[in-house]
Design an enzyme around this catalytic site. Structure first.
Site, PDB file in Angstrom:
ATOM      1  N   ASP A   1       4.218 106.902 -21.651  1.00 57.30           N
ATOM      2  CA  ASP A   1       3.383 106.438 -20.886  1.00 57.30           C
ATOM      3  C   ASP A   1       4.880 106.505 -19.623  1.00 57.30           C
ATOM      4  OD1 ASP A   1       4.002 103.967 -20.819  1.00 57.30           O
ATOM      5  OD2 ASP A   1       2.453 103.262 -21.849  1.00 57.30           O
ATOM      6  N   ALA A   2       3.708 106.284 -18.882  1.00 57.36           N
ATOM      7  CA  ALA A   2       4.918 105.646 -17.562  1.00 57.36           C
ATOM      8  C   ALA A   2       5.597 104.883 -16.990  1.00 57.36           C
ATOM      9  CB  ALA A   2       3.553 105.870 -16.005  1.00 57.36           C
TER      10      ALA A   2
END
Lengths: 137, 137, 137, 137
Positions: free
Chosen positions: B21-22
């Site tokens: 994820d980010a």
């Protein structure tokens, strides 16, 4: 890369339960995840690492996708993801992919994905020359 | 199953890009998917198939989860999922899981999941006796 | 935050097809994604943004999870995710979550998640004081 | 459906954290999940339910996809998924989709997906006539 004899990466794994949907088959978005894992394997097999490419400040970003769904995959089925380079340009690559049933070699899915090279500023950039040389080998 | 010497299944694979994820690490929900794949491998290694269990009309459904996140995993890292049976009851099983970095054997994640056995009507059911016998072996 | 009257965020949406699995119900990992979306909504409703928190150099990282699966959700069902702060410490938060059927208000899932505050170096850090003040309000 | 004035469904939601990847943007497979949620919304808005279609023994299965990725979406961004029917044939439908930034109305993604109608036996089937009539309205 000689067009007569491109490297084809083959990665095999079992379909995960989480990858199925209520229809009882693999959800159609999952094939993109497998295709991506196939690209990772392709790069890994050549002695490169996509993680390193990113650390050096370049990113490969999906821009154009064509995909055909031919036969549904099921939970626990052993599938083989075949990935090869379809095109190398100065700012863009294309990878092709087939997902096969590992046993029968029936084709379940085929796709072609164009990716742009972006730099850290998010602008389209030339693919670094050493990497280009490697891709064209 | 003798508690002194339980079968431990070990499955290894590279972290997929889609699983990050980010934050740059693996998303915390993904470990549940790996744990599940570890259970599939566990059952497969014993010569059974969870797909067949479902075809015979029984389902194992998550009921209670405890999980600890110890160290973050990253894209392309080789991880090993260890899964073993922690408990067998007439209507319920518990599996335990550890996710390790394959090289250092550092533990990244550990969890314990209880699953109920349901029949086709969605009611809690006894685990079929042949399967129970196999589990207790 | 006064324990007598905590803010409870409620977010409702339809179950997506991709969130189901071959059993015909929502996959058990998906509830963690919903819980996370509920935390995002909670922070948004308070006039903060988790994206800004990250830009300021702090990250909230899952460390310990307890979850109970009570009733299965299905495709297209309207569900409501309720999220509230269960604990605020100097380096750690805990959020609680319930997922309800929006109509019957039956509880489908409940969970408690502890999160550590990390800085950019990946070390456990104090939650910034303005943010702590806001959390304790 | 008159081509001059097709129904366009619009669904808006915030990008979930789990939908991002290590590049900091939404993973490219996620747009297919949004497109699917847009089709669900489209059917729901017409007073139908895809869940009921399946219960009546028919399934819409992805067969051919074209997708263009124009601009990256980020965590917490408000996006709008626009979906409309692009084609109705006796055994096949095509849906079109655009994902917009809800505020600027910039187009982030566009796609066209063909779906076959299958019956319970997994064979390509005629779309039931009442449903066809509704689709052509």
């Amino acid at each position: 890369m000689s067009k007569a004899d491109p490297h084809i990466s083959e990665t095999s794994f079992h379909v995960r339960y989480a990858e199925t949907d209520a229809m009882g088959f693999v959800h159609h978005a999952v094939y993109l995840v497998w295709f991506e894992e196939g690209r990772s394997a392709f790069i890994r097999e050549q002695g490169w690492s996509y993680a390193e490419i990113e650390r050096s400040g370049y990113f490969l970003v999906a821009s154009d996708l064509r995909a055909r769904y031919l036969k549904a995959a099921r939970y626990d089925q052993l599938v083989t993801v075949r990935v090869w380079l379809a095109q190398v340009k100065s700012r863009q690559l294309a990878f092709a992919c087939e997902v096969l049933d590992s046993e029968s070699r029936d084709c379940l899915f085929s796709a072609n994905l164009k990716l742009h090279c972006l730099n850290r500023a998010g602008k389209i950039a030339r693919i670094p020359s050493d990497w280009q040389a490697w891709l064209r080998e």
